[in-house]
Write a protein that holds these residues in place. Structure first.
Motif, mmCIF file in Angstrom:
data_model
loop_
_atom_site.group_PDB
_atom_site.id
_atom_site.type_symbol
_atom_site.label_atom_id
_atom_site.label_comp_id
_atom_site.label_asym_id
_atom_site.label_seq_id
_atom_site.Cartn_x
_atom_site.Cartn_y
_atom_site.Cartn_z
ATOM 1 N N GLY A 1 15.296 -29.830 -28.475
ATOM 2 C CA GLY A 1 15.898 -28.629 -29.048
ATOM 3 C C GLY A 1 15.769 -27.409 -28.159
ATOM 4 N N LYS A 2 15.974 -26.240 -28.803
ATOM 5 C CA LYS A 2 15.999 -24.974 -28.090
ATOM 6 C C LYS A 2 14.635 -24.286 -28.149
ATOM 7 N N TRP A 3 14.302 -23.660 -27.010
ATOM 8 C CA TRP A 3 13.018 -22.961 -26.918
ATOM 9 C C TRP A 3 13.213 -21.643 -26.171
ATOM 10 N N GLN A 4 12.581 -20.610 -26.711
ATOM 11 C CA GLN A 4 12.489 -19.346 -25.994
ATOM 12 C C GLN A 4 11.316 -19.459 -25.024
ATOM 13 N N LEU A 5 11.588 -19.291 -23.722
ATOM 14 C CA LEU A 5 10.544 -19.421 -22.711
ATOM 15 C C LEU A 5 10.131 -18.042 -22.205
ATOM 16 N N ARG A 6 8.836 -17.904 -21.993
ATOM 17 C CA ARG A 6 8.292 -16.654 -21.445
ATOM 18 C C ARG A 6 7.407 -16.981 -20.247
ATOM 19 N N ASP A 7 7.651 -16.300 -19.139
ATOM 20 C CA ASP A 7 6.807 -16.418 -17.952
ATOM 21 C C ASP A 7 5.555 -15.577 -18.215
ATOM 22 N N VAL A 8 4.418 -16.250 -18.386
ATOM 23 C CA VAL A 8 3.216 -15.553 -18.835
ATOM 24 C C VAL A 8 2.645 -14.657 -17.741
ATOM 25 N N TRP A 9 2.626 -15.115 -16.506
ATOM 26 C CA TRP A 9 2.056 -14.281 -15.440
ATOM 27 C C TRP A 9 2.894 -13.022 -15.215
ATOM 28 N N SER B 1 3.589 -21.781 -31.276
ATOM 29 C CA SER B 1 4.141 -21.907 -29.931
ATOM 30 C C SER B 1 3.277 -22.861 -29.111
ATOM 31 N N TYR B 2 3.701 -23.095 -27.879
ATOM 32 C CA TYR B 2 2.919 -23.910 -26.948
ATOM 33 C C TYR B 2 2.748 -23.142 -25.643
ATOM 34 N N HIS C 1 5.235 -23.279 -6.237
ATOM 35 C CA HIS C 1 4.593 -23.250 -4.926
ATOM 36 C C HIS C 1 3.590 -24.404 -4.778
ATOM 37 N N HIS C 2 3.283 -24.750 -3.543
ATOM 38 C CA HIS C 2 2.265 -25.762 -3.248
ATOM 39 C C HIS C 2 0.941 -25.371 -3.896
ATOM 40 N N HIS C 3 0.383 -26.271 -4.698
ATOM 41 C CA HIS C 3 -0.856 -26.050 -5.458
ATOM 42 C C HIS C 3 -0.739 -24.832 -6.373
ATOM 43 N N GLY C 4 0.495 -24.461 -6.692
ATOM 44 C CA GLY C 4 0.723 -23.323 -7.559
ATOM 45 C C GLY C 4 1.101 -23.750 -8.969
ATOM 46 N N VAL C 5 1.464 -22.787 -9.788
ATOM 47 C CA VAL C 5 1.715 -23.037 -11.203
ATOM 48 C C VAL C 5 2.860 -22.161 -11.694
ATOM 49 N N VAL C 6 3.595 -22.676 -12.673
ATOM 50 C CA VAL C 6 4.461 -21.872 -13.528
ATOM 51 C C VAL C 6 3.862 -21.974 -14.925
ATOM 52 N N LEU C 7 3.383 -20.853 -15.458
ATOM 53 C CA LEU C 7 2.718 -20.815 -16.760
ATOM 54 C C LEU C 7 3.678 -20.235 -17.784
ATOM 55 N N LEU C 8 3.961 -21.011 -18.837
ATOM 56 C CA LEU C 8 4.975 -20.651 -19.826
ATOM 57 C C LEU C 8 4.390 -20.577 -21.226
ATOM 58 N N ARG C 9 5.005 -19.736 -22.066
ATOM 59 C CA ARG C 9 4.866 -19.860 -23.526
ATOM 60 C C ARG C 9 6.218 -20.319 -24.042
ATOM 61 N N MET C 10 6.185 -21.352 -24.898
ATOM 62 C CA MET C 10 7.397 -21.916 -25.491
ATOM 63 C C MET C 10 7.393 -21.619 -26.988
ATOM 64 N N PHE C 11 8.416 -20.878 -27.434
ATOM 65 C CA PHE C 11 8.546 -20.519 -28.842
ATOM 66 C C PHE C 11 9.767 -21.249 -29.413
ATOM 67 N N PRO C 12 9.600 -21.975 -30.524
ATOM 68 C CA PRO C 12 10.719 -22.753 -31.073
ATOM 69 C C PRO C 12 11.841 -21.854 -31.573
ATOM 70 N N VAL C 13 13.055 -22.312 -31.399
ATOM 71 C CA VAL C 13 14.241 -21.561 -31.827
ATOM 72 C C VAL C 13 15.038 -22.419 -32.801
ATOM 73 N N GLY C 14 15.125 -21.995 -34.029
ATOM 74 C CA GLY C 14 16.046 -22.611 -34.979
ATOM 75 C C GLY C 14 15.535 -23.826 -35.715
ATOM 76 N N ILE C 15 14.744 -24.708 -35.046
ATOM 77 C CA ILE C 15 14.292 -25.929 -35.710
ATOM 78 C C ILE C 15 12.792 -26.063 -35.539
ATOM 79 N N SER C 16 12.214 -26.898 -36.360
ATOM 80 C CA SER C 16 10.787 -27.176 -36.259
ATOM 81 C C SER C 16 10.563 -28.229 -35.196
ATOM 82 N N ASN C 17 9.629 -27.949 -34.300
ATOM 83 C CA ASN C 17 9.309 -28.890 -33.226
ATOM 84 C C ASN C 17 7.860 -29.315 -33.343
ATOM 85 N N LYS C 18 7.630 -30.576 -33.086
ATOM 86 C CA LYS C 18 6.263 -31.088 -33.139
ATOM 87 C C LYS C 18 5.915 -31.784 -31.829
ATOM 88 N N LEU C 19 4.718 -31.503 -31.377
ATOM 89 C CA LEU C 19 4.227 -32.141 -30.161
ATOM 90 C C LEU C 19 3.571 -33.462 -30.523
#
Length: 677
Positions: free
Chosen positions: A632-640, A592-593, A657-675
């Motif tokens: 492709g498709k990714w399962q996203l999870r809001d980590v916080w 995952s990423y 938010h201003h100076h804020g963050v959205v922190l995610l985990r991205m899990f591949p769905v169905g296909i192999s993904n490479k960064l």
């Protein structure tokens, strides 16, 4: 109404009018009479009545007794709330500053530039500042410089003063945003949170604690525990020694009446220790020089009683100010009078399943004026004339004592050394060798501002290196310490970590007495998120026993800490910076990423962007996966929030938010993904 009464009423009216007129004339408040460190968001401290070089302020040959000196990029923020009339000063680059680079001065009120100087070098004619502050609520004093890497850039706000109304005073910028809590409370069902991998040296003492949440009491066990190791079933503390090199695969268990958790642990016995970044506490930003044994023990107790140790927080590190004179069987640095019973204190900390760290320096004198690792005396003496003139002895003496000090640390049971000075290779190599031959695994962290040109050497001989200067509790300092170190990423990894300094959450003493961090709640979420994405050592910099619910929650999210502690040990990279949002991406061992979407809001691009005006809005952002070569498709999870968001094909839209963050985990769905690399 009689004549005398009329005269009395007229007199009262006149007296009141005079008083009102006098009050409206205002009172003068010199900038150097304020505790300016409370208003400074820059990294180097500001200096009252002197230049930043601790000398007299001098502009084009003229000396000034009043004002403040600043160094490098400087941000000063004031809350005036419409109670000021004007601000006056004489500004310029100090004559004794760097003659090559230039400074530029700004006065900004409620987002409007009220004054802007020309670019000014030492010796240039200073400029007069006289600005009307009527109705201004928030004020910023900014100095920018032409070369952010230049040293000795001294700029002066000479004769700087406010004219305030009705005896009002400038106040620090308010930080009253809602401290919203995102992370759910831990379940009663057991969850093991300690790292998936652990490294130790053959034959050296072994200490590993199974960190687990869940309703107490918990019962701990381990399958295939190697010969030489012993597990306390009640505490989860594993101790002993392993003499044979190799990888040992263990199954850890933690159970209570609600269920049982299991986790696979790989123990690697070899030459590399600390295979995940250390996480714990450091005393400097909590107590500075007032640290003592009682405060250290209180911190260890609070690490356990708060539940932080159940989430994997492990180290209790004493910074500068513990050192006394040399002595003992190794003629090593001994603790001073504030730390009686040093070995007994360390044993107590170990009994809690925690680890202990100390501070030292190869210099004769430490930054705080305590005994260092070298001396001009053969026996290592540190007489009062040195202590009373500590700045003059910040250099390496004729006689060095690395071996002595390393053996003493190992004998006490020290697990972590912060080594602090103007970093150079020879001293680092000597202490590295001494620690490796001490008979104990001691994490070796060098501080501060490691030269980037020697990154491969720090990777080779240390376990962590400070990538920049000391951090302060401001967005500017956080930005410099963390958002600007992408170049260091290739050198961090298992056993050797990039260190952007301590966490500036909770109550801190950076630059002034103990106070709540000046980071907004959104900035604190960004802070912990980015440090975790960077695989950075996490050292809490506030008194643990003073943690409020927001800060405790901020430090107790196991999925965030899991990103930091991922066994792959890869640092996130800055892969995109678009629409004022930075995208940092970290590959994880499970394929995952971890992704951080940070709303930088144009920080540093305009003079106004250096300040918080109180009217900032969230930003809607389209995260286009294909731009990062993640189709492709990714399962996203809001980590916080520890919440699945669903499957997304190609993109994801969110609000940040201003100076804020959205922190995610991205899990591949169905296909192999490479960064893309």
């Amino acid at each position: 109404m009689n004549y005398k009464l009329k005269l009395f009423i007229v007199a009262i009216i006149l007296i009141g009018a005079v008083a009102i007129a006098h009050a409206q004339q205002g009172n003068h408040v010199w900038l150097d009479d304020l505790l300016v460190s409370n208003f400074s968001e820059g990294i180097p401290s500001v200096s009252a009545k002197t230049s930043a070089g601790s000398d007299s302020m001098k502009l084009q040959g003229v000396y000034f007794a009043r004002g403040i000196g600043v160094q490098s990029l400087s941000v000063l923020s004031f809350y005036l709330d419409g109670k000021a009339k004007k601000f006056t000063a004489i500004v310029g680059a100090d004559d004794k500053g760097n003659p090559i680079t230039s400074s530029k001065f700004y006065v900004i009120g409620d987002r409007k530039i009220l004054f802007g100087s020309k670019d000014m070098k030492p010796g240039d004619k200073p400029e007069n500042v006289d600005v009307d502050l009527s109705g201004i609520k928030r004020l910023g004093l900014l100095v920018t410089i032409a070369d952010s890497g230049a040293g000795r850039v001294y700029s002066d706000w000479a004769n700087a003063k406010f004219e305030m109304l009705n005896n009002a005073m400038p106040e620090p910028m308010p930080n009253d945003d809602e401290r919203y809590i995102l992370t759910p409370h831990s379940s009663k069902i057991p969850r093991i949170n300690s790292p998936l991998v652990f490294g130790a040296t053959p034959g050296n003492p072994f200490l590993y604690t199974i960190a687990a949440t869940g309703e107490r009491p918990l019962h701990f066990s381990a399958i295939n525990l190697p010969k030489g190791l012993f597990l306390n079933a009640k505490t989860g503390i594993i101790t002993g020694k392993i003499t044979r090199r190799g990888n040992y695969i263990i199954t850890l268990k933690a159970g209570n009446k609600f269920g049982t958790a299991t986790k696979r642990l790989v123990i690697k016995i070899g030459d590399t220790i600390v295979l995940t970044p250390p996480i714990g506490w450091n005393g400097w930003n909590s107590w500075a020089k007032s640290i003592d044994k009682e405060k250290v023990i209180a911190s260890a107790n609070a690490m356990v009683s708060s539940g932080l140790s159940n989430h994997g927080w492990t180290y209790i590190n004493v910074d500068d100010a513990w050192q006394g004179q040399r002595g003992g069987k190794y003629n090593a640095i001994q603790p001073n009078e504030k730390f009686t019973g040093f070995k007994k204190m360390i044993d107590y900390i170990h009994s809690k399943g925690l680890k202990f760290g100390v501070y030292s320096t190869p210099w004769i004198s430490s930054y705080a004026g305590y005994v260092g690792g070298s001396s001009n005396f053969k026996d290592g003496a540190y007489p009062d004339f040195i202590k009373n003139n500590k700045r003059a002895y910040r250099y390496i003496g004729k006689y060095r004592f690395e071996k002595n000090d390393a053996l003493q640390m190992a004998d006490w049971g020290v697990d972590y050394l912060k080594y602090d000075w103007h970093i150079e290779l020879n001293s680092a190599e000597r202490m590295s060798a001494a620690l490796k031959n001490s008979g104990r695994d001691i994490f070796f962290s060098i501080s501060n501002s490691a030269p980037f040109a020697l990154a491969k050497d720090w990777e080779r001989i240390t376990n962590a290196w400070r990538t920049g200067p000391d951090i302060r509790d401001s967005w500017l300092s956080l930005y410099v310490s963390a958002f600007s170190i992408d170049k260091w990423a290739p050198y961090g990894g298992p056993g050797h970590w990039n260190d952007p300094d301590m966490l500036i959450v909770g109550n801190v003493t950076t630059g002034s007495s103990l106070h709540p961090t000046r980071l907004t709640p959104d900035e604190q979420y960004s802070h912990v998120s980015l440090f975790s994405l960077l695989s950075a050592p996490l050292n809490i910099g506030c008194p643990i026993e003073q943690l409020d619910p927001f800060t405790l929650n901020l430090l107790s999210n196991d999925e965030v800490l899991e990103i930091d502690q991922d066994p792959l040990g890869k640092s996130a990279r800055l892969l995109a910076d678009e629409d004022n949002v930075q995208i940092w991406v970290k590959p994880m061992q499970d394929g995952s990423y971890a992704v951080g979407l940070f709303n930088i809001d144009g920080f540093g691009k305009t003079p106004q962007s250096f300040f918080r005006w109180g009217d900032e809005k969230p930003r809607s952002f389209l995260f286009d996966f294909s731009k990062l070569n993640l189709p492709g498709k990714w399962q996203l999870r809001d980590v916080w929030r520890q919440k699945n968001l669903g499957v997304f094909n190609g993109s994801f839209t969110t609000s940040i938010h201003h100076h804020g963050v959205v922190l995610l985990r991205m899990f591949p769905v169905g296909i192999s993904n490479k960064l893309s690399k």
